[in-house]
Write a protein that holds these residues in place. Structure first.
Motif, PDB file in Angstrom:
ATOM      1  N   LEU A  12    -113.927 -33.134 -45.509  1.00  0.00           N
ATOM      2  CA  LEU A  12    -114.384 -33.969 -44.399  1.00  0.00           C
ATOM      3  C   LEU A  12    -115.619 -33.346 -43.766  1.00  0.00           C
ATOM      4  CD1 LEU A  12    -110.916 -34.590 -42.738  1.00  0.00           C
ATOM      5  CD2 LEU A  12    -112.302 -36.320 -43.892  1.00  0.00           C
ATOM      6  N   SER A  13    -116.495 -34.183 -43.270  1.00  0.00           N
ATOM      7  CA  SER A  13    -117.665 -33.646 -42.582  1.00  0.00           C
ATOM      8  C   SER A  13    -117.242 -33.082 -41.227  1.00  0.00           C
ATOM      9  CB  SER A  13    -118.722 -34.731 -42.385  1.00  0.00           C
ATOM     10  OG  SER A  13    -118.272 -35.692 -41.444  1.00  0.00           O
ATOM     11  N   LEU A  45    -105.369 -33.236 -41.142  1.00  0.00           N
ATOM     12  CA  LEU A  45    -106.681 -33.749 -41.544  1.00  0.00           C
ATOM     13  C   LEU A  45    -106.645 -34.295 -42.970  1.00  0.00           C
ATOM     14  CD1 LEU A  45    -109.018 -31.082 -39.934  1.00  0.00           C
ATOM     15  CD2 LEU A  45    -109.007 -33.541 -39.427  1.00  0.00           C
ATOM     16  N   LEU A  46    -105.960 -33.620 -43.860  1.00  0.00           N
ATOM     17  CA  LEU A  46    -105.832 -34.109 -45.233  1.00  0.00           C
ATOM     18  C   LEU A  46    -105.070 -35.433 -45.275  1.00  0.00           C
ATOM     19  CD1 LEU A  46    -105.100 -30.717 -47.039  1.00  0.00           C
ATOM     20  CD2 LEU A  46    -107.185 -32.110 -47.243  1.00  0.00           C
ATOM     21  N   ALA A  51    -105.081 -41.352 -45.644  1.00  0.00           N
ATOM     22  CA  ALA A  51    -104.735 -42.610 -44.975  1.00  0.00           C
ATOM     23  C   ALA A  51    -105.969 -43.490 -44.805  1.00  0.00           C
ATOM     24  CB  ALA A  51    -104.085 -42.322 -43.620  1.00  0.00           C
ATOM     25  N   ARG A  52    -107.085 -42.886 -44.451  1.00  0.00           N
ATOM     26  CA  ARG A  52    -108.339 -43.646 -44.302  1.00  0.00           C
ATOM     27  C   ARG A  52    -108.767 -44.221 -45.657  1.00  0.00           C
ATOM     28  NH1 ARG A  52    -109.842 -46.196 -41.194  1.00  0.00           N
ATOM     29  NH2 ARG A  52    -112.046 -45.776 -41.252  1.00  0.00           N
ATOM     30  N   ALA A  53    -108.590 -43.453 -46.720  1.00  0.00           N
ATOM     31  CA  ALA A  53    -108.931 -43.942 -48.060  1.00  0.00           C
ATOM     32  C   ALA A  53    -108.055 -45.134 -48.444  1.00  0.00           C
ATOM     33  CB  ALA A  53    -108.789 -42.818 -49.090  1.00  0.00           C
ATOM     34  N   GLY A  55    -107.176 -47.352 -46.314  1.00  0.00           N
ATOM     35  CA  GLY A  55    -107.552 -48.454 -45.428  1.00  0.00           C
ATOM     36  C   GLY A  55    -106.777 -48.517 -44.128  1.00  0.00           C
ATOM     37  N   ILE A  56    -106.091 -47.461 -43.776  1.00  0.00           N
ATOM     38  CA  ILE A  56    -105.352 -47.454 -42.511  1.00  0.00           C
ATOM     39  C   ILE A  56    -106.345 -47.209 -41.385  1.00  0.00           C
ATOM     40  CG2 ILE A  56    -103.537 -46.337 -41.163  1.00  0.00           C
ATOM     41  CD1 ILE A  56    -102.214 -45.568 -43.839  1.00  0.00           C
ATOM     42  N   PRO A  57    -106.415 -48.119 -40.411  1.00  0.00           N
ATOM     43  CA  PRO A  57    -107.364 -47.955 -39.304  1.00  0.00           C
ATOM     44  C   PRO A  57    -107.039 -46.741 -38.429  1.00  0.00           C
ATOM     45  CG  PRO A  57    -106.488 -50.202 -39.372  1.00  0.00           C
ATOM     46  CD  PRO A  57    -105.684 -49.380 -40.330  1.00  0.00           C
ATOM     47  N   LEU A  58    -108.074 -46.134 -37.873  1.00  0.00           N
ATOM     48  CA  LEU A  58    -107.884 -44.960 -37.010  1.00  0.00           C
ATOM     49  C   LEU A  58    -106.961 -45.262 -35.828  1.00  0.00           C
ATOM     50  CD1 LEU A  58    -111.359 -43.184 -36.732  1.00  0.00           C
ATOM     51  CD2 LEU A  58    -109.293 -42.392 -37.875  1.00  0.00           C
TER      52      LEU A  58
END
Length: 120
Positions: A12-13, A45-46, A51-53, A55-58
């Motif tokens: 992650l950045s 964080l992992l 989860a973001r990959a 498509g789960i919204p923040l």
């Protein structure tokens, strides 16, 4: 562990990590001006990255992340992910039904004696 090392370890950045902290998704310890990340922070964080990959919204993640004694409540996250999995399964079922309807429609057109064969 400092943010640069965490960035390398998680892929992650640093900007994304800071955003997740700002959004309340992670709670690294602050010592002076520096953030110090624990192993639990890195695991979280992992999980957020995966989860973001998917498509789960923040905002949904934020609602699912709870802390107990400064540690993420993994059982709550597991329950959330199981619920999300159920939503994905329901969507897959809806899409399969749509495919069946399309197949039926195509079959009806193909079998229609009123349509010239070259139009099909």
């Amino acid at each position: 562990m400092l943010i640069g090392a965490v960035s390398k370890q998680t892929g992650l950045s640093q900007k994304a990590i800071r955003l997740y902290e700002q959004q309340g998704l992670i709670r690294p310890q602050r010592i002076g001006r520096y953030r110090h990340f624990s192993a639990a922070d890195i695991d979280l964080l992992l999980l957020i990255r995966e989860a973001r990959a998917l498509g789960i919204p923040l905002q949904r993640l934020k609602a699912a992340i709870r802390y107990q004694n400064q540690q993420p409540d993994w059982s709550t996250l597991r329950t959330f992910l199981l619920q999300f999995r159920g939503e994905v399964e329901a969507e897959v079922m809806r899409q399969q039904q749509r495919l069946q309807q399309l197949d039926h429609c195509l079959s009806s057109i193909s079998d229609c004696p009123l349509l010239p064969a070259e139009k099909i």
